[in-house]
Scaffold this motif. Structure first.
Motif, PDB file in Angstrom:
ATOM      1  N   LEU A 125       0.896  -1.224   0.001  1.00  0.00           N
ATOM      2  CA  LEU A 125       0.070  -0.039  -0.008  1.00  0.00           C
ATOM      3  C   LEU A 125       0.901   1.214   0.081  1.00  0.00           C
ATOM      4  N   GLU A 126       2.077   1.016   0.368  1.00  0.00           N
ATOM      5  CA  GLU A 126       2.979   2.348   0.551  1.00  0.00           C
ATOM      6  C   GLU A 126       3.390   2.540  -0.893  1.00  0.00           C
ATOM      7  N   LEU A 127       3.069   2.014  -1.851  1.00  0.00           N
ATOM      8  CA  LEU A 127       3.498   2.180  -3.025  1.00  0.00           C
ATOM      9  C   LEU A 127       2.569   3.174  -3.822  1.00  0.00           C
ATOM     10  N   ILE A 128       1.238   3.116  -3.218  1.00  0.00           N
ATOM     11  CA  ILE A 128       0.320   4.130  -3.930  1.00  0.00           C
ATOM     12  C   ILE A 128      -0.189   5.233  -2.808  1.00  0.00           C
ATOM     13  N   GLY A 129       0.986   5.321  -1.917  1.00  0.00           N
ATOM     14  CA  GLY A 129       0.747   6.503  -0.828  1.00  0.00           C
ATOM     15  C   GLY A 129      -0.274   6.211   0.198  1.00  0.00           C
ATOM     16  N   ALA A 130      -0.737   5.031   0.421  1.00  0.00           N
ATOM     17  CA  ALA A 130      -1.444   4.917   1.463  1.00  0.00           C
ATOM     18  C   ALA A 130      -0.857   4.263   2.680  1.00  0.00           C
ATOM     19  N   SER A 131      -1.532   4.026   3.909  1.00  0.00           N
ATOM     20  CA  SER A 131      -0.893   3.803   5.070  1.00  0.00           C
ATOM     21  C   SER A 131      -1.397   2.381   5.227  1.00  0.00           C
ATOM     22  N   PRO A 132      -0.100   1.461   5.502  1.00  0.00           N
ATOM     23  CA  PRO A 132      -0.408   0.003   5.807  1.00  0.00           C
ATOM     24  C   PRO A 132      -1.099  -0.162   7.020  1.00  0.00           C
ATOM     25  N   ARG A 133      -0.622   0.850   7.940  1.00  0.00           N
ATOM     26  CA  ARG A 133      -1.082   0.602   9.484  1.00  0.00           C
ATOM     27  C   ARG A 133      -2.678   0.596   9.678  1.00  0.00           C
ATOM     28  N   LYS A 134      -3.466   1.261   8.920  1.00  0.00           N
ATOM     29  CA  LYS A 134      -4.872   1.390   9.013  1.00  0.00           C
ATOM     30  C   LYS A 134      -5.592  -0.259   8.913  1.00  0.00           C
ATOM     31  N   PRO A 135      -5.148  -0.729   7.745  1.00  0.00           N
ATOM     32  CA  PRO A 135      -5.859  -1.883   7.620  1.00  0.00           C
ATOM     33  C   PRO A 135      -5.142  -3.245   8.194  1.00  0.00           C
ATOM     34  N   ALA A 136      -3.959  -2.991   8.719  1.00  0.00           N
ATOM     35  CA  ALA A 136      -3.381  -4.104   9.768  1.00  0.00           C
ATOM     36  C   ALA A 136      -3.966  -3.697  11.202  1.00  0.00           C
ATOM     37  N   LEU A 137      -4.485  -2.586  11.339  1.00  0.00           N
ATOM     38  CA  LEU A 137      -5.032  -2.215  12.731  1.00  0.00           C
ATOM     39  C   LEU A 137      -6.309  -3.009  12.688  1.00  0.00           C
ATOM     40  N   GLY A 138      -7.082  -2.918  11.414  1.00  0.00           N
ATOM     41  CA  GLY A 138      -8.311  -3.631  11.500  1.00  0.00           C
ATOM     42  C   GLY A 138      -8.353  -4.912  11.446  1.00  0.00           C
ATOM     43  N   VAL A 139      -7.239  -5.630  10.863  1.00  0.00           N
ATOM     44  CA  VAL A 139      -6.963  -7.005  11.026  1.00  0.00           C
ATOM     45  C   VAL A 139      -6.539  -7.366  12.425  1.00  0.00           C
ATOM     46  N   ALA A 140      -5.828  -6.705  13.242  1.00  0.00           N
ATOM     47  CA  ALA A 140      -5.315  -6.894  14.346  1.00  0.00           C
ATOM     48  C   ALA A 140      -6.841  -6.777  15.362  1.00  0.00           C
ATOM     49  N   LEU A 141      -7.719  -6.002  15.169  1.00  0.00           N
ATOM     50  CA  LEU A 141      -8.734  -5.622  16.024  1.00  0.00           C
ATOM     51  C   LEU A 141      -9.715  -7.008  15.965  1.00  0.00           C
ATOM     52  N   VAL A 142      -9.808  -7.427  14.560  1.00  0.00           N
ATOM     53  CA  VAL A 142     -10.560  -8.563  14.492  1.00  0.00           C
ATOM     54  C   VAL A 142     -10.199  -9.880  15.042  1.00  0.00           C
ATOM     55  N   LEU A 143      -8.788  -9.725  14.999  1.00  0.00           N
ATOM     56  CA  LEU A 143      -8.100 -10.967  15.952  1.00  0.00           C
ATOM     57  C   LEU A 143      -8.454 -11.053  17.256  1.00  0.00           C
ATOM     58  N   ARG A 144      -8.380  -9.696  17.711  1.00  0.00           N
ATOM     59  CA  ARG A 144      -8.629  -9.647  19.107  1.00  0.00           C
ATOM     60  C   ARG A 144      -9.867  -9.775  19.833  1.00  0.00           C
ATOM     61  N   PHE A 145     -10.786  -9.305  18.994  1.00  0.00           N
ATOM     62  CA  PHE A 145     -12.238  -9.212  19.598  1.00  0.00           C
ATOM     63  C   PHE A 145     -13.288 -10.356  18.979  1.00  0.00           C
ATOM     64  N   ALA A 146     -12.785 -10.863  18.165  1.00  0.00           N
ATOM     65  CA  ALA A 146     -13.816 -11.841  17.664  1.00  0.00           C
ATOM     66  C   ALA A 146     -14.042 -13.288  18.681  1.00  0.00           C
ATOM     67  N   PRO A 147     -12.706 -13.598  19.250  1.00  0.00           N
ATOM     68  CA  PRO A 147     -13.205 -14.572  20.482  1.00  0.00           C
ATOM     69  C   PRO A 147     -13.883 -13.733  21.592  1.00  0.00           C
ATOM     70  N   TYR A 148     -13.876 -12.753  21.751  1.00  0.00           N
ATOM     71  CA  TYR A 148     -14.449 -11.960  23.050  1.00  0.00           C
ATOM     72  C   TYR A 148     -15.963 -11.938  22.644  1.00  0.00           C
ATOM     73  N   MET A 149     -16.203 -11.551  21.355  1.00  0.00           N
ATOM     74  CA  MET A 149     -17.789 -11.524  21.033  1.00  0.00           C
ATOM     75  C   MET A 149     -18.328 -12.912  21.441  1.00  0.00           C
ATOM     76  N   LEU A 150     -17.448 -13.901  21.311  1.00  0.00           N
ATOM     77  CA  LEU A 150     -18.190 -15.300  21.719  1.00  0.00           C
ATOM     78  C   LEU A 150     -18.530 -15.413  23.000  1.00  0.00           C
ATOM     79  N   VAL A 151     -17.743 -14.723  24.117  1.00  0.00           N
ATOM     80  CA  VAL A 151     -17.683 -14.693  25.279  1.00  0.00           C
ATOM     81  C   VAL A 151     -18.931 -13.909  25.535  1.00  0.00           C
ATOM     82  N   VAL A 152     -19.148 -12.901  24.836  1.00  0.00           N
ATOM     83  CA  VAL A 152     -20.131 -11.968  25.245  1.00  0.00           C
ATOM     84  C   VAL A 152     -21.672 -12.769  24.840  1.00  0.00           C
ATOM     85  N   TYR A 153     -21.648 -13.238  23.648  1.00  0.00           N
ATOM     86  CA  TYR A 153     -22.741 -14.103  23.202  1.00  0.00           C
ATOM     87  C   TYR A 153     -23.112 -15.215  24.469  1.00  0.00           C
TER      88      TYR A 153
END
Length: 206
Positions: A125-153
């Motif tokens: 993404l850096e090749l087109i001037g976009a930040s790779p950190r934002k999509p990486a954060l999205g993936v990290a948050l999914v990995l983090r909270f998907a199991p937690y949502m099962l606990v909530v349910y």
């Protein structure tokens, strides 16, 4: 508080985040090539030992499975009806092993460490001037909270059962959606207070 990270200083916490994520990815690919019940039982035992190595706090994380009982039960019933019960048991064990393993990585890995491990995947993404950190954060948050949502349910399901005697109902979808949206708002506010994806500091993973 923007994570479900378990504070400790165990062997699992000291392992590099990239190594743990790679191990999960490789294991998921390898396990789909086998159909041995004994193999999956051995893997399940190994995962449970990993949780036990974290002490009581680690074993408490196994409550995650409560939110999956209905889904797993339906899955097994469908295989039973179709005459492939043994295959259903294998599928069930595979899912349980992978979900528990993914959750184990989540609770033993700081959010910022997980973000740093995922971010290199988006470097093009850096090749087109976009930040790779934002999509990486999205993936990290999914990995983090998907199991937690099962606990909530699982908690909603227990409350519903205590009030009505019924284990599951479509009426749980509304409060589950509300709690999901509320958690999203809390996470967004916490990230904003820390400067967003670009300003997320090492303390954010705690």
């Amino acid at each position: 508080m923007i994570s479900v990270y378990l504070q400790a200083d165990s062997w699992a916490h000291r392992l590099p985040a990239g190594l743990k994520l790679l191990a999960i990815a490789v294991a998921s690919l390898v396990l789909f090539r086998f159909t041995s019940v004994w193999l999956f039982l051995g893997c399940l035992a190994a995962v449970l030992l990993c949780y036990a190595s974290l002490g009581r706090a680690g074993l408490a994380q196994l409550k995650l499975l409560r939110g999956l009982t209905f889904f797993l039960g339906v899955l097994l019933a469908l295989h039973w009806i179709s005459g492939t019960l043994s295959e259903g048991v294998i599928v069930l064990l595979r899912l349980v092993v992978m979900i528990l393993a993914a959750n184990f990585v989540s609770v033993t890995t700081r959010l910022d460490d997980m973000l740093a491990a995922v971010q290199p995947l988006f470097w093009p993404l850096e090749l087109i001037g976009a930040s790779p950190r934002k999509p990486a954060l999205g993936v990290a948050l999914v990995l983090r909270f998907a199991p937690y949502m099962l606990v909530v349910y699982g908690r909603l399901r227990e409350a519903w059962q205590a009030r009505t005697g019924s284990k599951n109902s479509w009426r749980l979808l509304a409060p589950f959606a509300i709690q999901s949206l509320a958690m999203s708002d809390h996470v967004a506010e916490a990230l904003k207070a820390r400067g967003g994806s670009e300003g997320l500091s090492q303390r954010a993973g705690n």
